[in-house]
Write an enzyme that holds these catalytic residues in place. Structure first.
Site, PDB file in Angstrom:
ATOM      1  N   GLU A   1     -76.575  22.341  -8.481  1.00 39.36           N
ATOM      2  CA  GLU A   1     -76.000  22.585  -9.807  1.00 39.36           C
ATOM      3  C   GLU A   1     -77.080  23.034 -10.791  1.00 39.36           C
ATOM      4  OE1 GLU A   1     -73.057  19.700 -10.724  1.00 39.36           O
ATOM      5  OE2 GLU A   1     -72.766  20.399 -12.783  1.00 39.36           O
TER       6      GLU A   1
ATOM      7  N   GLU B   1     -77.745  26.565 -10.011  1.00 32.95           N
ATOM      8  CA  GLU B   1     -76.613  27.382 -10.467  1.00 32.95           C
ATOM      9  C   GLU B   1     -76.685  27.605 -11.977  1.00 32.95           C
ATOM     10  OE1 GLU B   1     -72.794  25.556  -9.845  1.00 32.95           O
ATOM     11  OE2 GLU B   1     -71.690  27.352 -10.472  1.00 32.95           O
TER      12      GLU B   1
ATOM     13  N   CYS C   1     -68.070  17.140 -11.045  1.00 32.54           N
ATOM     14  CA  CYS C   1     -68.045  15.976 -10.131  1.00 32.54           C
ATOM     15  C   CYS C   1     -66.878  15.038 -10.377  1.00 32.54           C
ATOM     16  CB  CYS C   1     -69.348  15.196 -10.142  1.00 32.54           C
ATOM     17  SG  CYS C   1     -70.422  15.555 -11.475  1.00 32.54           S
TER      18      CYS C   1
ATOM     19  N   SER D   1     -68.693  24.417 -12.642  1.00 27.88           N
ATOM     20  CA  SER D   1     -69.713  24.659 -11.629  1.00 27.88           C
ATOM     21  C   SER D   1     -69.007  24.780 -10.288  1.00 27.88           C
ATOM     22  CB  SER D   1     -70.685  23.478 -11.598  1.00 27.88           C
ATOM     23  OG  SER D   1     -71.337  23.424 -10.353  1.00 27.88           O
TER      24      SER D   1
ATOM     25  N   LYS E   1     -60.339  10.059  -6.400  1.00 29.04           N
ATOM     26  CA  LYS E   1     -61.190  10.595  -5.331  1.00 29.04           C
ATOM     27  C   LYS E   1     -60.417  10.794  -4.032  1.00 29.04           C
ATOM     28  CE  LYS E   1     -65.253  11.403  -7.068  1.00 29.04           C
ATOM     29  NZ  LYS E   1     -65.931  12.712  -6.904  1.00 29.04           N
TER      30      LYS E   1
ATOM     31  N   GLU F   1     -58.970  14.103  -4.279  1.00 29.27           N
ATOM     32  CA  GLU F   1     -60.001  15.123  -4.055  1.00 29.27           C
ATOM     33  C   GLU F   1     -60.274  15.287  -2.558  1.00 29.27           C
ATOM     34  OE1 GLU F   1     -64.195  15.873  -6.222  1.00 29.27           O
ATOM     35  OE2 GLU F   1     -64.247  14.222  -4.795  1.00 29.27           O
TER      36      GLU F   1
ATOM     37  N   GLU G   1     -58.869  22.540   0.730  1.00 31.53           N
ATOM     38  CA  GLU G   1     -60.108  23.286   0.973  1.00 31.53           C
ATOM     39  C   GLU G   1     -61.281  22.392   1.380  1.00 31.53           C
ATOM     40  OE1 GLU G   1     -58.487  22.826  -1.821  1.00 31.53           O
ATOM     41  OE2 GLU G   1     -59.805  22.610  -3.551  1.00 31.53           O
TER      42      GLU G   1
ATOM     43  N   CYS H   1     -68.020   6.753 -14.526  1.00 31.83           N
ATOM     44  CA  CYS H   1     -67.462   6.144 -13.308  1.00 31.83           C
ATOM     45  C   CYS H   1     -67.544   4.622 -13.289  1.00 31.83           C
ATOM     46  CB  CYS H   1     -68.180   6.677 -12.083  1.00 31.83           C
ATOM     47  SG  CYS H   1     -68.311   8.465 -12.068  1.00 31.83           S
TER      48      CYS H   1
END
Ligand code: SF4
Ligand code: SF4
Lengths: 196, 460
Positions: B164, B167, B184, B204, B243, B246, B251, B388
């Protein structure tokens, strides 16, 4: 009249939203050890006040610590007593006869597995690898106004809506008297104004 | 698929009293209903953050429901039969039983990762003080549960910073969509995809640490142990109820298999440890397994709001300016306020950053991005109020009065752990260097692109 009337906790149904936070706070306050998270519970939460939710009203009910308490009169083991402006059950001496449950007009008493018995059971299950004792002593239990808590009743403290009030009659009467005096004073004042 | 996953957060109409306290914490106003009536979660709006699960206090009072009713509900929720936890109206459906089975049958090679926030909260479920720092006991518990490799999300957080950070620098120097947003927090990503589809290009392209770890475990990690990727069962322990969504995204199969097979919350890991009869408080301190369990302090602070930003600055500053930071602690990005702006001077570069915690706080900033007059280059967003550590899968406080203490202590413990670690910057982590040398090549390289980056779907 005696200034030492028993105190009690009373809910305002106009404010209560029925979230049951008071029941949880009550159960936690009477748990046998200090616990913070839901995962720490090794036995069910048992509250001493009860949320009532009907089409007409939402509010918890609990012991009123009556002046002429029917539960005290009904108790066959004489283990319900007046103490420091409260009505308290001595759970050690309770025989679980349920007379008080029938006598209480508020439905504020429940039979629970005795806290002393739970202690014993924990020890026992450690020794027997979890095999439960089939004869569990049940005892009567109800609001004790959080005698063990210096901050006062846990239910009052936790309520996000301030729907619960700890009524202490001496202060309550003083407050009402001074409110009344102010109101009367203002009225007399305006009355005199009109008279010219 | 997505729809079904979203219904992981539910309100039980038999238990909901309609108090609507959950409305006060839902960041997307997804909860509907009349006061006093059972509430409903609108699946299309819900980002699965689990804040409603944390605040709900309507439960199955002991004298009102019978044992059969309770057992049936416990099964529906995938909770252990023997738990004494009350059943609350707002709840999630976990994966506890699936993981328990796998650990019992031992027919897969199991790898586990824990998010940073687990090591500062798990102990609370065993009566230890709020926010106790227990990475060593946590590793020991996972080993006793029978996991074959005790790896860590913090390793992957270091990897995230490498990717990141690179990037961000690339977007700043070579041109690319700016400002860049962190990616994230899966609830935040979902929110952007659903509500601001025109802004997905700002996210990102880095996967979250959980998914980077998943992809690395079944490729590089598989090679290290000579196991086929298909024989690995990869478990993630997360403070987060989103999560699982996710991990289930179509994908997320970069390794050729589902990269993360099951996600458990902190509370569910607690169930496993309790069922196994492990005395958590009495466990010795043990190490994570090498190499994918080695981490820096930068990876560790991902668990608190401002942590991803601070970790990124700790590495990106040096990449850009070629000079070491004056102070490793970038305290200007820390804090409790919902929106925190800072300007970092790195030689000829000036990096304007903003850190947001609590999804509601990001709305006005997103409007400025839409209008093209955002005054920042890089934005970190966490859906939950303190990051978190305050996630929907964390231990649930019995009393709301204890919540601020829990957040405060967990956060301090994460920073304390950061200070005591040998490496404080992601690029210093020797195992990160090795994984690039032996496997990935370079940040943003071909292999990274394949395993560690993703693309987003603008929902229509
Ligand atoms: S889900 Fe819980 S917090 Fe929300 S309205 Fe129902 S009882 Fe109240
Ligand atoms: S999980 Fe989060 S987004 Fe979904 S209803 Fe609950 S508070 Fe709202």
């Amino acid at each position: 009249m005696n200034a030492q009337l028993n105190s009690f906790v009373v809910a305002d149904p106009k404010k209560c939203i029925g979230c049951r936070a008071c029941e949880i706070a009550c159960a936690v306050a009477h748990y046998d050890k200090e616990i913070k998270t839901v995962g720490c519970l090794d036995r069910p939460l048992i509250s001493r006040l009860y949320l009532v939710k009907t089409a007409e009203v939402t509010m918890p009910v609990q012991c009123h610590h009556c002046e002429n308490a029917p539960c005290v009169k009904s108790c066959t083991a004489k283990c319900i007593e007046y103490q420091d402006n409260k009505i308290l059950i001595d759970e050690e001496r309770c025989i679980g006869c349920k007379s008080c449950i029938l006598a209480c007009p508020f439905g504020a008493i429940e039979l629970i597995i005795s806290p002393c018995e739970i202690e014993k059971k924990n020890l026992l299950s450690m020794n027997t690898g979890g095999k439960e004792n089939s004869s569990q002593a049940v005892v009567a239990s109800k609001c004790d106004l959080c005698t063990r808590r210096s901050q006062g009743p846990a239910c009052v403290e936790v309520c996000s809506q301030q729907a619960l009030r700890y009524v202490d009659f001496y202060t309550e009467r003083k407050r009402r008297q001074s409110e009344a005096a102010q109101a009367i004073g203002a009225f007399v004042e305006s009355f005199r104004g009109q008279e010219g | 698929m997505a729809k079904r996953m979203r219904e992981f957060i539910r309100i039980d109409p038999e238990l909901c009293s309609g108090c609507q306290r959950c409305h006060t914490v839902c960041p997307v106003d997804a909860i509907e209903g009349e006061p006093g009536e059972p509430q409903k979660i609108c699946g299309d709006a819900c980002v699965m953050c689990g804040q409603c699960v944390q605040i709900c206090s309507a439960y199955d009072a002991f004298f009102e429901k019978d044992a059969d009713w309770r057992v049936q509900k416990l099964r529906e929720r995938n909770m252990p039969d023997g738990t004494n936890e009350p059943l609350f109206a707002a709840h999630y459906r976990g994966n506890f039983l699936a993981v328990k089975e796998i650990l019992m049958h031992k027919n897969k090679f199991t790898m586990v990762q824990c998010a940073p926030a687990i090591r500062v909260a798990l102990a609370e479920e065993f009566g230890m003080p709020l926010g106790s720092l227990v990475p060593g006991k946590m590793a020991a518990a996972l080993r006793r549960l029978g996991f074959d490799r005790i790896y860590d999300t913090n390793f992957a957080a270091d990897l995230t910073i490498m990717e990141e950070g690179s990037e961000l620098i690339k977007r700043l120097t070579e041109g690319g969509t700016l400002p860049m947003f962190t990616s994230c927090c899966p609830a935040w990503v979902k929110f952007i995809e659903d509500k601001y589809p025109e802004l997905v290009g700002h996210l990102s392209s880095c996967k979250s640490p959980q998914q980077m770890a998943g992809a690395i475990f079944k490729t590089y990690g598989a090679g290290l142990d000579g196991v086929a990727g298909e024989n690995i069962y990869s478990v993630a322990i997360m403070p987060c109820t989103c999560k699982s969504f996710e991990a289930g995204r179509q994908e997320m199969k970069a390794s050729g298999y589902q990269d993360v097979d099951a996600v458990l919350t902190t509370r569910e890991l607690g169930y496993l440890i309790k069922e196994a009869g492990i005395d958590f408080a009495g466990l010795p301190e043990e190490e994570f397994d090498k190499p994918l369990g080695i981490y820096s302090g930068a990876g560790n602070i991902f668990g608190v709001t401002g942590g991803v930003m601070e970790a990124a600055i700790r590495s990106a500053y040096e990449m850009v300016s070629g000079k070491p930071l004056d102070s490793i602690n970038v305290t200007s990005v820390r804090g409790e306020i919902g929106v925190r702006r800072t300007i970092i001077d790195a030689g000829e570069f000036q990096l304007k950053t903003v850190v947001v915690s609590g999804l509601k706080n990001v709305l006005s900033l997103l409007e400025t991005v839409k209008q093209g007059n955002a005054e920042f280059d890089f934005m970190e967003v966490m859906t939950c109020p303190s990051g978190c550590i305050s996630g929907g899968g964390q231990p649930k406080m019995l009393l709301p009065l204890d919540v601020p203490d829990a957040y405060h202590n967990r956060r301090n413990s994460l920073y304390r752990h950061d200070e005591e670690l040998t490496y404080r910057q992601s690029h210093e982590n020797p195992e990160i260097k090795t994984v690039y040398e032996q496997f990935l090549g370079e940040p943003l390289g071909h292999q990274s692109h394949k395993l560690l980056h993703t693309s987003y779907k603008a929902s229509s």
